[in-house]
Design an enzyme around this catalytic site. Sequence first.
Site, short mmCIF file in Angstrom:
data_model
loop_
_atom_site.label_atom_id
_atom_site.label_comp_id
_atom_site.label_asym_id
_atom_site.label_seq_id
_atom_site.Cartn_x
_atom_site.Cartn_y
_atom_site.Cartn_z
N SER A 1 -63.89 -0.48 -38.13
CA SER A 1 -63.83 -1.84 -38.68
C SER A 1 -62.78 -1.90 -39.77
O SER A 1 -62.52 -0.92 -40.47
CB SER A 1 -65.18 -2.24 -39.26
OG SER A 1 -65.41 -1.59 -40.50
N ASP A 2 -62.16 -3.07 -39.90
CA ASP A 2 -61.39 -3.30 -41.11
C ASP A 2 -62.40 -3.48 -42.25
O ASP A 2 -63.56 -3.81 -42.03
CB ASP A 2 -60.49 -4.53 -40.97
CG ASP A 2 -59.30 -4.48 -41.92
OD1 ASP A 2 -59.34 -3.71 -42.89
OD2 ASP A 2 -58.33 -5.22 -41.69
N TRP A 3 -61.94 -3.24 -43.47
CA TRP A 3 -62.83 -3.25 -44.63
C TRP A 3 -63.33 -4.68 -44.88
O TRP A 3 -62.57 -5.57 -45.22
CB TRP A 3 -62.10 -2.70 -45.83
CG TRP A 3 -62.14 -1.22 -45.99
CD1 TRP A 3 -62.55 -0.53 -47.10
CD2 TRP A 3 -61.80 -0.20 -45.03
NE1 TRP A 3 -62.47 0.83 -46.90
CE2 TRP A 3 -62.02 1.06 -45.63
CE3 TRP A 3 -61.34 -0.23 -43.72
CZ2 TRP A 3 -61.79 2.27 -44.97
CZ3 TRP A 3 -61.11 0.97 -43.05
CH2 TRP A 3 -61.34 2.19 -43.67
#
Length: 741
Positions: A261-263
């Site tokens: 996931s992106d943050w």
Amino acid sequence: MRKTFFTVTLFAALLVAAQEKPIYLNQSNTIEERVEDALSRMTLEEKVAIIHAQSKFSSPGVPKLGIPDVWMTDGPHGIRPEVLWDEWDQAKWTNDSCVAYPALTCLAATWNPELSYLYGKSIGEEARFRKKTVLLGPGVNIYRTPLNGRNFEYMGEDPLLASKMVVPYIQGVQSNGVAACVKHFALNNHEINRHNTNVIVDDRALYEIYLPAFKAAVQEGKAWAIMGAYNLYKNQHACHNQYLLNDILKKEWNFDGVVVSDWGGVHNTEEAIDNGLDMEFGSWTNGLTNGASNAYNYYYLANPYLEKLKNNETSIEILNEKVRRVLRLIFRTEMNTSRPWGSMLTDEHYQAARKIGEEGIVLLKNDGNILPIDIRKAKKIAVIGENAIKMMTVGGGSSSLKVQREVSPLDGIKSRVNDSIEVVYARGYVGDASGEYNGVITGQDLTDNRSKGELIAEAVSLASEADYVIFIGGLNKSAGQDCEDADRISLNLPYDQDELIKRLSAANKNLIVVNISGNAIAMPWVDNVPAIIQDWYLGSEAGNSLAGVLFGDVNPSGKLPFTFLKELEDYSSHKLGEYSGTRVDSIIDIEYKESIFVGYRWSDKNKKDRVLFPFGHGLSYTTFEYSRPTVNKTKIHSNDSINISVRIKNTGKLEGKEVVQLYISDKKSYLPRPVKELKGFEKVSLKPGEEKEVSFSVKKDDLCFFDDKLHEWVAEPGKFEAIIAASATDIKGRVGFELIK
């Protein structure tokens, strides 16, 4: 005697048994065998723990099995400085400075896959030396709008160019036993409302424009990790999206790596479980609010997932598949005992950064051959502009760096001319005087309280007395320019630079404009300026790379990876498609009404006189002559290929490089197609008078379009045209052929 023999035999057997490694630790076994063995030894709690973060940039391994943690680092232009375990504040290490490499727009502008491999290998060595498992890069989102604040991190508007450049980058990084994490999958084409934009796009555009670079990264580059995007597609967030992650990435493309996931990109436990996410990082810690401390066990894929598993509300096999992918990543990286040790801040890395910068710089205009500057004739050079002195490695978002050194354009120029030419400097304008991002401080004090009139007057005065004027301006990495989480508000230059350039052009006819940016800009002064250079963000060796081109030590060979149009409304995303520059809290639909007609595909279809500088454009200090292209056959079958050849000769006095570009035009189709599409390119180095032949092999796949109703690629029999060009508008020759059943 027999008792003694038995005792010795038993001791030997026990010794052998003790020396036998478990399958997961034995590198003579396949990775898949090791993965299954390790998986069988893990508890439910250990399986859940390994798929989510334990700190800002790490996730746990399995201590009892000796399986190490996974450590991520931001790229893609250099290795991010260390932050605290649970805070974004700097850890204040004294040994975490890095080499900053040119931004990926510059790498794409080299049109040189060999340099892309060098880039990946070099940055991968630095990541490995810093004991990182995954480099969060490169980015390959397509250049749809010039307002996108993150375009500088990507590889331009054309899917083939991005595909050809991303593959060797990945291979270079992963040759160090460090995973490349290709981002942001997919359709993350602007920054404003990036968390709440639901992209509506037809399947033709999705498959022909926005997915090919990711597909090449997976199937050709063999990327070990993919990062999901922030936006939504079909009303599901891209970090847990059934269509993108399960249907396309894992099923159609057979991706065997991890989806990260992106943050802050995860929003729902059920979707994170079922829709293809493997590792969760940077959620707003407890899933509800921003900033809760040490709340990693409350991530969507942490305790909420564990409870569902214990209550038999979800399948253990879905979890096992996630864990397999994470273990596969670890065996490819941290537990690969044969991977190299890496290196940091070496001369070779600085040389690589400089070479990539030199070859990516694009000479847009050079009337009267004002460039290169002849040191023997010039006595005084006036350098004007804030970007001549401002550090560009700090800022821009997650790609912000802490460098060992950064050579400014002004220092690069001064170093190159030494004392042979007087170099004077004037600020000309004040943009962003700050010098801090996320705790990294440049140490520069750019405060200047003079009025706009005073600054311009000083600059014009110096310009009027110089033999050459080099204006170095453009954008910077402040919010609202080339920076993450914000978009530009205009195509025009900020800080009244257009007015300053007009005044300088009136004061001195030998004006050279150097635009530092990761985006196209409007140029209302273009007809009054004899020389224009597109300079990009060039990293640690920025000034040296630029000086090499300005003074002719390097013959420019960069080509634009995206189109410069005259006005914002000339871009299809703003003429036809939807774009919103206003922040909203609710989900907002953005429809890509322009479909496949992005970049030169749009300008070819419409008014070509709206093109300021075309895709693929870039001048040289020498000249090249193309022969008429030829084909080895005029008709091909679907299982056949055709070779298109052209001879190119250096007709000038300097050694130089030219990018020979092949476009294909489908003369008749049952679905709308672009006038032409890039299908191949080759960068050729030629000495004065030297001639070489360049050949391209074209197969059926190169002639296909995506039929969204059939959901398949179609090569329609009929007539095609191969176009040899030096840019999207500089056509050198055409030759026809036919695809038959």
